[in-house]
Design a protein around this motif. Structure first.
Motif, PDB file in Angstrom:
ATOM      1  N   ARG A   1      48.126 -35.952  32.155  1.00 14.85           N
ATOM      2  CA  ARG A   1      47.221 -36.983  31.639  1.00 14.85           C
ATOM      3  C   ARG A   1      47.985 -38.059  30.885  1.00 14.85           C
ATOM      4  NH1 ARG A   1      43.317 -32.657  30.481  1.00 14.85           N
ATOM      5  NH2 ARG A   1      44.033 -32.594  28.332  1.00 14.85           N
ATOM      6  N   GLU A   2      49.141 -37.713  30.357  1.00 14.04           N
ATOM      7  CA  GLU A   2      49.958 -38.710  29.676  1.00 14.04           C
ATOM      8  C   GLU A   2      50.619 -39.673  30.661  1.00 14.04           C
ATOM      9  OE1 GLU A   2      52.833 -36.948  27.133  1.00 14.04           O
ATOM     10  OE2 GLU A   2      51.381 -35.840  25.942  1.00 14.04           O
TER      11      GLU A   2
ATOM     12  N   SER B   1      46.686 -41.954  35.295  1.00 14.75           N
ATOM     13  CA  SER B   1      45.384 -42.394  34.819  1.00 14.75           C
ATOM     14  C   SER B   1      44.552 -42.877  35.995  1.00 14.75           C
ATOM     15  CB  SER B   1      45.532 -43.525  33.786  1.00 14.75           C
ATOM     16  OG  SER B   1      46.182 -44.651  34.375  1.00 14.75           O
TER      17      SER B   1
ATOM     18  N   LEU C   1      44.979 -40.033  38.646  1.00 15.70           N
ATOM     19  CA  LEU C   1      44.780 -38.755  37.957  1.00 15.70           C
ATOM     20  C   LEU C   1      43.799 -37.883  38.732  1.00 15.70           C
ATOM     21  CD1 LEU C   1      45.471 -37.024  35.539  1.00 15.70           C
ATOM     22  CD2 LEU C   1      43.639 -38.150  34.254  1.00 15.70           C
ATOM     23  N   THR C   2      42.756 -38.492  39.271  1.00 16.74           N
ATOM     24  CA  THR C   2      41.811 -37.742  40.089  1.00 16.74           C
ATOM     25  C   THR C   2      42.520 -37.159  41.315  1.00 16.74           C
ATOM     26  OG1 THR C   2      40.016 -39.194  39.385  1.00 16.74           O
ATOM     27  CG2 THR C   2      39.642 -37.878  41.361  1.00 16.74           C
TER      28      THR C   2
ATOM     29  N   GLU D   1      35.519 -34.266  37.479  1.00 13.15           N
ATOM     30  CA  GLU D   1      36.441 -35.163  36.801  1.00 13.15           C
ATOM     31  C   GLU D   1      36.320 -35.051  35.282  1.00 13.15           C
ATOM     32  OE1 GLU D   1      32.741 -37.569  37.886  1.00 13.15           O
ATOM     33  OE2 GLU D   1      34.074 -36.113  38.835  1.00 13.15           O
TER      34      GLU D   1
ATOM     35  N   HIS E   1      38.289 -31.951  33.893  1.00 11.70           N
ATOM     36  CA  HIS E   1      39.726 -32.179  33.757  1.00 11.70           C
ATOM     37  C   HIS E   1      40.047 -33.277  32.765  1.00 11.70           C
ATOM     38  CE1 HIS E   1      40.776 -29.422  36.894  1.00 11.70           C
ATOM     39  NE2 HIS E   1      40.074 -30.058  37.790  1.00 11.70           N
ATOM     40  N   GLY E   2      39.034 -33.941  32.245  1.00 15.43           N
ATOM     41  CA  GLY E   2      39.284 -34.962  31.234  1.00 15.43           C
ATOM     42  C   GLY E   2      39.641 -36.315  31.781  1.00 15.43           C
ATOM     43  N   THR E   3      39.269 -36.634  33.036  1.00 12.88           N
ATOM     44  CA  THR E   3      39.599 -37.949  33.558  1.00 12.88           C
ATOM     45  C   THR E   3      38.617 -39.008  33.108  1.00 12.88           C
ATOM     46  OG1 THR E   3      38.349 -37.470  35.573  1.00 12.88           O
ATOM     47  CG2 THR E   3      40.700 -37.025  35.608  1.00 12.88           C
TER      48      THR E   3
ATOM     49  N   SER F   1      41.575 -36.292  25.498  1.00 16.69           N
ATOM     50  CA  SER F   1      42.797 -37.042  25.276  1.00 16.69           C
ATOM     51  C   SER F   1      43.976 -36.217  25.731  1.00 16.69           C
ATOM     52  CB  SER F   1      42.933 -37.353  23.781  1.00 16.69           C
ATOM     53  OG  SER F   1      43.128 -36.155  23.081  1.00 16.69           O
ATOM     54  N   PRO F   2      45.155 -36.820  25.834  1.00 22.32           N
ATOM     55  CA  PRO F   2      46.332 -36.041  26.230  1.00 22.32           C
ATOM     56  C   PRO F   2      46.635 -34.891  25.298  1.00 22.32           C
ATOM     57  CG  PRO F   2      46.762 -38.380  26.459  1.00 22.32           C
ATOM     58  CD  PRO F   2      45.446 -38.251  25.750  1.00 22.32           C
TER      59      PRO F   2
ATOM     60  N   ALA G   1      44.496 -28.174  27.848  1.00 22.97           N
ATOM     61  CA  ALA G   1      44.095 -28.364  29.241  1.00 22.97           C
ATOM     62  C   ALA G   1      43.643 -27.056  29.852  1.00 22.97           C
ATOM     63  CB  ALA G   1      45.258 -28.932  30.045  1.00 22.97           C
TER      64      ALA G   1
END
Length: 509
Positions: free
Chosen positions: A140-141, A144, A148-149, A484, A487-489, A495-496, A500
């Motif tokens: 995630r860092e 984006s 990321l997806t 999505e 997974h935090g997208t 946030s990073p 996770a």
């Protein structure tokens, strides 16, 4: 560990715009390698039982500790590992965890006895707990938006393949007996992979500082670890020792320990410090029900896969390679069930997919029971039980693909990170519990030579767990949280720095 040749943080200054990090796809490769190493080590040992028994004089309890001890310390330390990454930096903790994981693999390979192998497996699980929570956070860092997806879409199939390959690769290495290493090769395979991944990660994973304002709740982590140990220890040793009083006292102390952990987390939050688990989660009935469902489902799933492997090797005298291949019908069935669930059923029928899945599993267990009853032991082949095993796997896949999404639908957006870490930890510890319980149930009858009876008993225990899981599903939200957001997208809280979630693995993982 010294951080040499590290790529500097590519993030732009406020208000600046830059191109995406140049080496971000190498970061993805390294993260996948780390996850696959974990999946392999969780499943590759399953086929090593008879060889460990011959080489190290490992009894049934010793085998259960070697297989399940890894999952125990992994699950007990996952949330703590995520917090350490928040505080000290994900890159630093990833490198430290990867180095420790590789070193502990070498120690496992060189173990002179069963006691030392168990200790090294526990250390390996603890190293995995430091390593794995950093992976998706690092992604995630560095990725984006649509990229990321796409990254998370890659993760699922690759990790599913890792779960399938584990027993097969383990059987191949043991049966090949390369350089006379035997079962030790299943651990040594991590050495070249781990060293290469460590070199690439040290060179190409960008350096970002952690947040030293983050406080690590060590007392909470110690309570969780002690409670898990007090639960798994008597389940592993009870059957072999005749269930003395101390086993029951340990299990009672474990329940008390988890209750104390919940109280301690609330007090930590009330005092203005950062708890390991967001206390609000434990006050959400649907989330608590989801945790119970995950524990029931994964303990039964992992436990029955162990029993299948033990039955093939000890009861039907399959070689390690044949037993590894014998796990393929379950893994393939799971992959098919997961694909159908994820692509069609979960969106169309909602929560009902979690009720259809265990019903299909129960049907598979019934078919397998009938197949075992009608076996001609003299001419037995894996094809005699493929239909029941594959149907049970398809039902399991339906649940695996959807379960986490429905549980996470019960939490608020700002709680996703903490909730995901807890789900992953419960999933791993449940696997250890399943190995302890189902191993004891199987060996109770297999010790007298009644291997089919041991398998029958394991199927009965799984049926009870599935019925209990089915009842709990009616208390979960009707709709799952979108993939999505899991997974935090898109979720604001993801946030990073949020812990996770590891995707749920195929059987054996």
């Amino acid at each position: 560990m010294m951080e040499v040749s590290a790529v500097r943080d590519p993030s732009p200054a406020p208000g600046a715009t830059t191109e995406p990090y140049r080496w971000r796809w190498l970061v993805l490769v390294v993260m996948l390698v780390a996850e696959i190493m974990d999946l392999l080590d969780a499943s590759i040992v399953n086929v090593a039982g008879p060889d460990l028994e011959k080489s190290l004089d490992a009894g049934s309890a010793g085998l259960q500790w070697v297989i399940g001890g890894y999952a125990l310390t992994l699950g007990a330390g996952l949330v703590l590992g995520g917090r350490l990454g928040d505080r000290y930096g994900r890159r630093r903790m990833f490198l430290l965890g990867l180095a420790a994981f590789t070193l502990s693999s070498v120690l496992c390979a060189s173990a002179p006895g069963i006691a030392s192998l168990i200790v090294f497996r526990l250390l390996q699980g603890a190293a995995g707990a430091m390593l794995l929570p950093q992976g998706l956070g690092l992604l995630r860092e560095n990725f984006s938006g649509p990229e990321l997806t796409k990254v998370f879409a890659i993760f699922g199939p690759v990790l599913g393949l890792g779960g399938i390959v584990g027993p097969v690769l383990g059987g191949f290495l043991i049966e090949g007996d390369f350089f006379g290493l035997g079962w030790r090769a299943v651990f040594l395979v991590n050495l070249p992979i781990g060293l290469l991944a460590l070199i690439v990660a040290a060179r190409f994973v960008p350096r970002r500082p952690g947040d030293r304002a983050v406080r690590v709740d060590l007392s909470g982590a110690a309570l969780v670890a002690a409670s898990c140990a007090l639960l798994v220890l008597p389940l592993n040793q009870g059957q072999e020792n005749g269930w003395p009083l101390w086993t029951w006292l340990c299990m009672a102390a474990s329940v008390l320990g988890f209750a104390l952990f919940a109280v301690q987390q609330r007090r930590t939050a009330a005092a203005g410090r950062e708890p390991l688990v967001t206390p609000g989660l434990l006050r959400k009935p649907a989330f608590s029900v989801g945790l119970g469902g995950i524990a029931l489902f994964f303990s039964g799933l992992i436990g029955t896969q162990l029993v299948l492997t033990l039955y093939l090797q000890i009861g039907r005298h399959f070689t390690a390679g044949e037993a590894g291949l014998g796990n393929l019908p379950l893994a393939v069935g799971t992959a098919i069930g997961g694909a159908v669930s994820g692509a069609f059923l979960a969106d169309r029928i909602g929560r009902k997919v979690l009720q259809l899945g265990p019903l299909v599993q129960l049907l598979g267990a019934a078919v397998l029971w009938w197949e075992l009853d009608g076996l001609d032991t003299a001419s037995f082949t894996i094809w005699d039980i493929v239909p029941g095993v594959a149907v049970a796997g398809a039902g399991a896949g339906m649940v695996i693909a959807a379960l986490f999404g429905f549980v996470l639908a019960a939490v608020d957006d700002d709680e996703i990170g903490s909730a995901s870490g807890v789900l992953s930890a419960v999933q791993a510890v449940s696997g250890s519990l399943g190995i302890a319980v189902f191993g004891s149930v199987f060996f109770d009858r297999a010790g007298t030579g009644d291997f089919t009876g041991g398998f029958h008993r394991a199927l009965l225990v799984q049926a009870c767990l599935l019925v209990a899981f089915l009842a709990l599903t009616f208390l979960l939200p009707r709709k799952a949280r979108p993939e999505e957001e899991q997974h935090g997208t898109t979720a604001p809280a993801a946030s990073p720095d949020a812990p996770a979630r590891r995707p749920a693995p195929t059987p054996g993982a």
